[in-house]
Design a protein around this motif. Sequence first.
Motif, PDB file in Angstrom:
ATOM      1  N   ILE A 137     -13.491   7.748  10.092  1.00 47.58           N
ATOM      2  CA  ILE A 137     -13.242   9.203  10.626  1.00 47.58           C
ATOM      3  C   ILE A 137     -14.355  10.211  10.006  1.00 47.58           C
ATOM      4  O   ILE A 137     -14.950  10.825  10.712  1.00 47.58           O
ATOM      5  N   ALA A 165     -16.394  14.053  10.949  1.00 47.68           N
ATOM      6  CA  ALA A 165     -15.131  14.766  10.641  1.00 47.68           C
ATOM      7  C   ALA A 165     -14.759  15.084   9.191  1.00 47.68           C
ATOM      8  O   ALA A 165     -15.039  14.267   8.238  1.00 47.68           O
ATOM      9  N   VAL A 223      -7.435  16.076  10.978  1.00 52.80           N
ATOM     10  CA  VAL A 223      -8.669  15.713  10.994  1.00 52.80           C
ATOM     11  C   VAL A 223      -9.451  17.077  11.643  1.00 52.80           C
ATOM     12  O   VAL A 223      -9.023  17.377  12.780  1.00 52.80           O
ATOM     13  N   LEU A 241     -12.654  18.260  13.503  1.00 48.70           N
ATOM     14  CA  LEU A 241     -13.509  17.906  14.265  1.00 48.70           C
ATOM     15  C   LEU A 241     -14.351  18.938  14.917  1.00 48.70           C
ATOM     16  O   LEU A 241     -15.246  19.037  15.567  1.00 48.70           O
ATOM     17  N   ILE A 301     -13.765  20.255  20.459  1.00 48.38           N
ATOM     18  CA  ILE A 301     -13.815  18.956  21.084  1.00 48.38           C
ATOM     19  C   ILE A 301     -14.133  19.275  22.381  1.00 48.38           C
ATOM     20  O   ILE A 301     -13.256  19.593  23.312  1.00 48.38           O
ATOM     21  N   LEU A 308     -13.238  11.188  23.071  1.00 45.63           N
ATOM     22  CA  LEU A 308     -12.778  11.025  21.738  1.00 45.63           C
ATOM     23  C   LEU A 308     -11.594  10.272  21.767  1.00 45.63           C
ATOM     24  O   LEU A 308     -11.616   9.543  20.484  1.00 45.63           O
TER      25      LEU A 308
END
Length: 233
Positions: A150, A155, A179, A181, A184, A190
């Motif tokens: 990851i 991330a 996580v 990110l 999104i 994803l």
Amino acid sequence: MADLEAEKARAAKRAVEEVRDGMLIGLGTGSTAAYAIRELGARVKAGLKIDVVATSTAADKLAREAGLAPLDFGGVARVDITIDGADRINPNLEAIKGGGGALLREKIVGAASDRLIIIVDSSKPVELLGGFPLPLEVLPFAHAWVTRAITDIGAKVRLRRQGNGEPFLTDQGNLILDVDLGEIEAPVALANQLDLIPGIIEHGLFVSEIDCAIIGRGDQVDIVYKSDCRGKS
């Protein structure tokens, strides 16, 4: 300032209006779903006849306190309606769930449901998913590898811990990685990417399961439909 707890209660009450005698209802996990559980308990005490299944041990406990008797989902193949919350949800009814750590069971019960109704307060809808860590349920054996995988996609990863500092464990005995990110922009892409990483048992992206969202806004509720909210037929 919005009274978010009142909005949660109002959305839950509207969702529970969809429940009819003879239905099998999935009970979500978290502070918003708790309002629906208590509302269902009150309706059962008033004469409603339903069966229920719970998405976590916490939801099971709350249901029993409300006078409900959850069935073992292990023997259930189909659910009429599941009522659950979300941590973030976009206009396409794609959501981040799993803040309570029950994402795997929530996704299984949601997928088994003819209708998955998400109830949220006005702080949860967003244009782009983000602003809340995406939970991943991870096999302990694969914890370090998944963290690396990851991190390699850019991330920031944090192992979820309890108040005493010990790792948080799901009802299945797995770990949760939270996580970050950022925003999104392509939730489906994803989700597909995460599905290919060995060791991730489940992720908190719900990209196809949700049929409608009921959003508490002040003293009103808004309902956003995918299809017509009558199921996945």
